[in-house]
Motif scaffolding. Structure first.
Motif, mmCIF file in Angstrom:
data_model
loop_
_atom_site.group_PDB
_atom_site.id
_atom_site.type_symbol
_atom_site.label_atom_id
_atom_site.label_comp_id
_atom_site.label_asym_id
_atom_site.label_seq_id
_atom_site.Cartn_x
_atom_site.Cartn_y
_atom_site.Cartn_z
ATOM 1 N N PHE A 100 0.810 -1.215 0.000
ATOM 2 C CA PHE A 100 0.000 0.000 0.000
ATOM 3 C C PHE A 100 0.846 1.269 0.000
ATOM 4 N N TYR A 101 2.070 1.202 0.543
ATOM 5 C CA TYR A 101 2.905 2.406 0.563
ATOM 6 C C TYR A 101 3.107 2.941 -0.852
ATOM 7 N N PHE A 102 3.288 2.034 -1.786
ATOM 8 C CA PHE A 102 3.517 2.438 -3.168
ATOM 9 C C PHE A 102 2.206 2.675 -3.910
ATOM 10 N N SER A 103 1.255 1.776 -3.755
ATOM 11 C CA SER A 103 -0.031 1.924 -4.444
ATOM 12 C C SER A 103 -0.992 0.853 -3.979
ATOM 13 N N ARG A 104 -2.228 1.232 -3.783
ATOM 14 C CA ARG A 104 -3.276 0.250 -3.522
ATOM 15 C C ARG A 104 -3.714 -0.379 -4.848
ATOM 16 N N PRO A 105 -4.212 -1.603 -4.806
ATOM 17 C CA PRO A 105 -4.697 -2.220 -6.042
ATOM 18 C C PRO A 105 -5.853 -1.430 -6.626
ATOM 19 N N GLY A 106 -5.901 -1.371 -7.934
ATOM 20 C CA GLY A 106 -6.984 -0.664 -8.604
ATOM 21 C C GLY A 106 -7.113 -1.125 -10.036
ATOM 22 N N PRO A 107 -8.237 -0.808 -10.675
ATOM 23 C CA PRO A 107 -8.459 -1.248 -12.054
ATOM 24 C C PRO A 107 -7.624 -0.488 -13.075
ATOM 25 N N GLU A 108 -7.129 0.705 -12.712
ATOM 26 C CA GLU A 108 -6.359 1.534 -13.652
ATOM 27 C C GLU A 108 -5.052 1.973 -12.989
#
Length: 275
Positions: free
Chosen positions: A233-241
């Motif tokens: 999550f520090y870098f990025s949460r999962p997402g469709p885009e």
């Protein structure tokens, strides 16, 4: 908790799966180098997403794990290619249930290569805790490797992990469980456990991904230990885009790289002498 009202057969029939992607990064390269595909079920009416554990628990109860696994895999590949990224610039990490892998024969054509993605850019993850018939799974993984796919063991360090499997399977990648990464900044022995797992992996030629990195401190610590790739999550949460968040992700990568360089200067700067 299993949703007793879930009709997994109907979900599979309507292909009610969406895919979110989470970046996998390299501090050394200061870049995003891959993405893990994470499947979610869609409810009817579509007012919530169904977590993967609930999906596969329901599928197991109805004997539909291979069908669900195949659907999730196809949707993941379809979703990744729709992002508009070059299939040669990133690798894609796919979760596959060991029981589904065990049913694959060398004559079947339902492997991920059917998508047009190069096999060498597809990392197939299997959860260490889910391995039952080890010898059969080993044979199937050998077939996948012969077809060019990369293999990862996931959840290493969670509960009772059969570490000898790392030396026997010699996976291309091991993924250290988030429960260990979460505690790495605490007591000293937690850090030593992660360090030992990374050392074992490297000794058999495997790369290592630390999963569940939630703070800059954790990211710097696992990089110092010698972890090759990071995810969390520090870098990025999962997402469709995920490409829409790429600049934010890269800014965090650069922050970790800078923090790590400063740590190295503090650690070794006092030991250098000019003569």
């Amino acid at each position: 908790m299993l949703d007793k009202t879930m009709n997994i057969a109907a979900l599979i029939e309507r292909e009610g799966i969406v895919t979110h992607f989470q970046p996998i990064i390299s501090v050394k390269k200061k870049a995003v180098i891959g993405f893990e595909a994470l499947s979610r079920g869609t409810s009817v009416p579509a007012d919530r997403l169904i977590p993967p554990l609930d999906l596969f628990e329901a599928a197991a109860a109805e004997g539909r794990v291979p069908d669900l696994d195949n659907l999730c895999r196809n949707k993941s590949l379809e979703g990744f290619l729709s992002l508009g990224v070059s299939r040669n610039d990133y690798f894609l990490s796919l979760n596959m249930d060991p029981s589904a892998i065990a049913r694959i024969s060398s004559k079947e054509q339902d492997l991920p290569a059917a998508s047009g993605m190069p096999a060498s850019r597809i990392l197939i993850e299997i959860a260490d805790s889910q391995i039952e018939d080890f010898e059969l799974l080993k044979d199937r993984l050998t077939e996948l490797r012969e077809n060019g796919f990369l293999i990862a063991i996931d959840n290493v360090g969670r509960g009772h992990s059969y570490l000898e499997r790392i030396s026997l399977l010699k996976p291309d990648v091991i993924k250290i469980d988030a429960s260990l990464v979460e505690r790495i900044g605490g007591e000293y022995h937690n850090r030593e456990i992660v360090k030992s797992l990374a050392s074992l992996a490297h000794s058999v030629g495997s790369l290592v991904i630390a999963v569940g990195v939630e703070t800059e401190e954790q990211a710097i610590l696992v990089t110092e230990i010698g972890i090759d790739m990071l995810q969390g999550f520090y870098f990025s949460r999962p997402g469709p885009e995920p490409m829409q968040q790429i600049e934010s992700t890269l800014s965090h990568v650069r922050a970790v790289a800078t923090g790590f360089q400063r740590l190295m200067v503090r650690s070794f700067g006092g030991n250098s002498h000019c003569r």
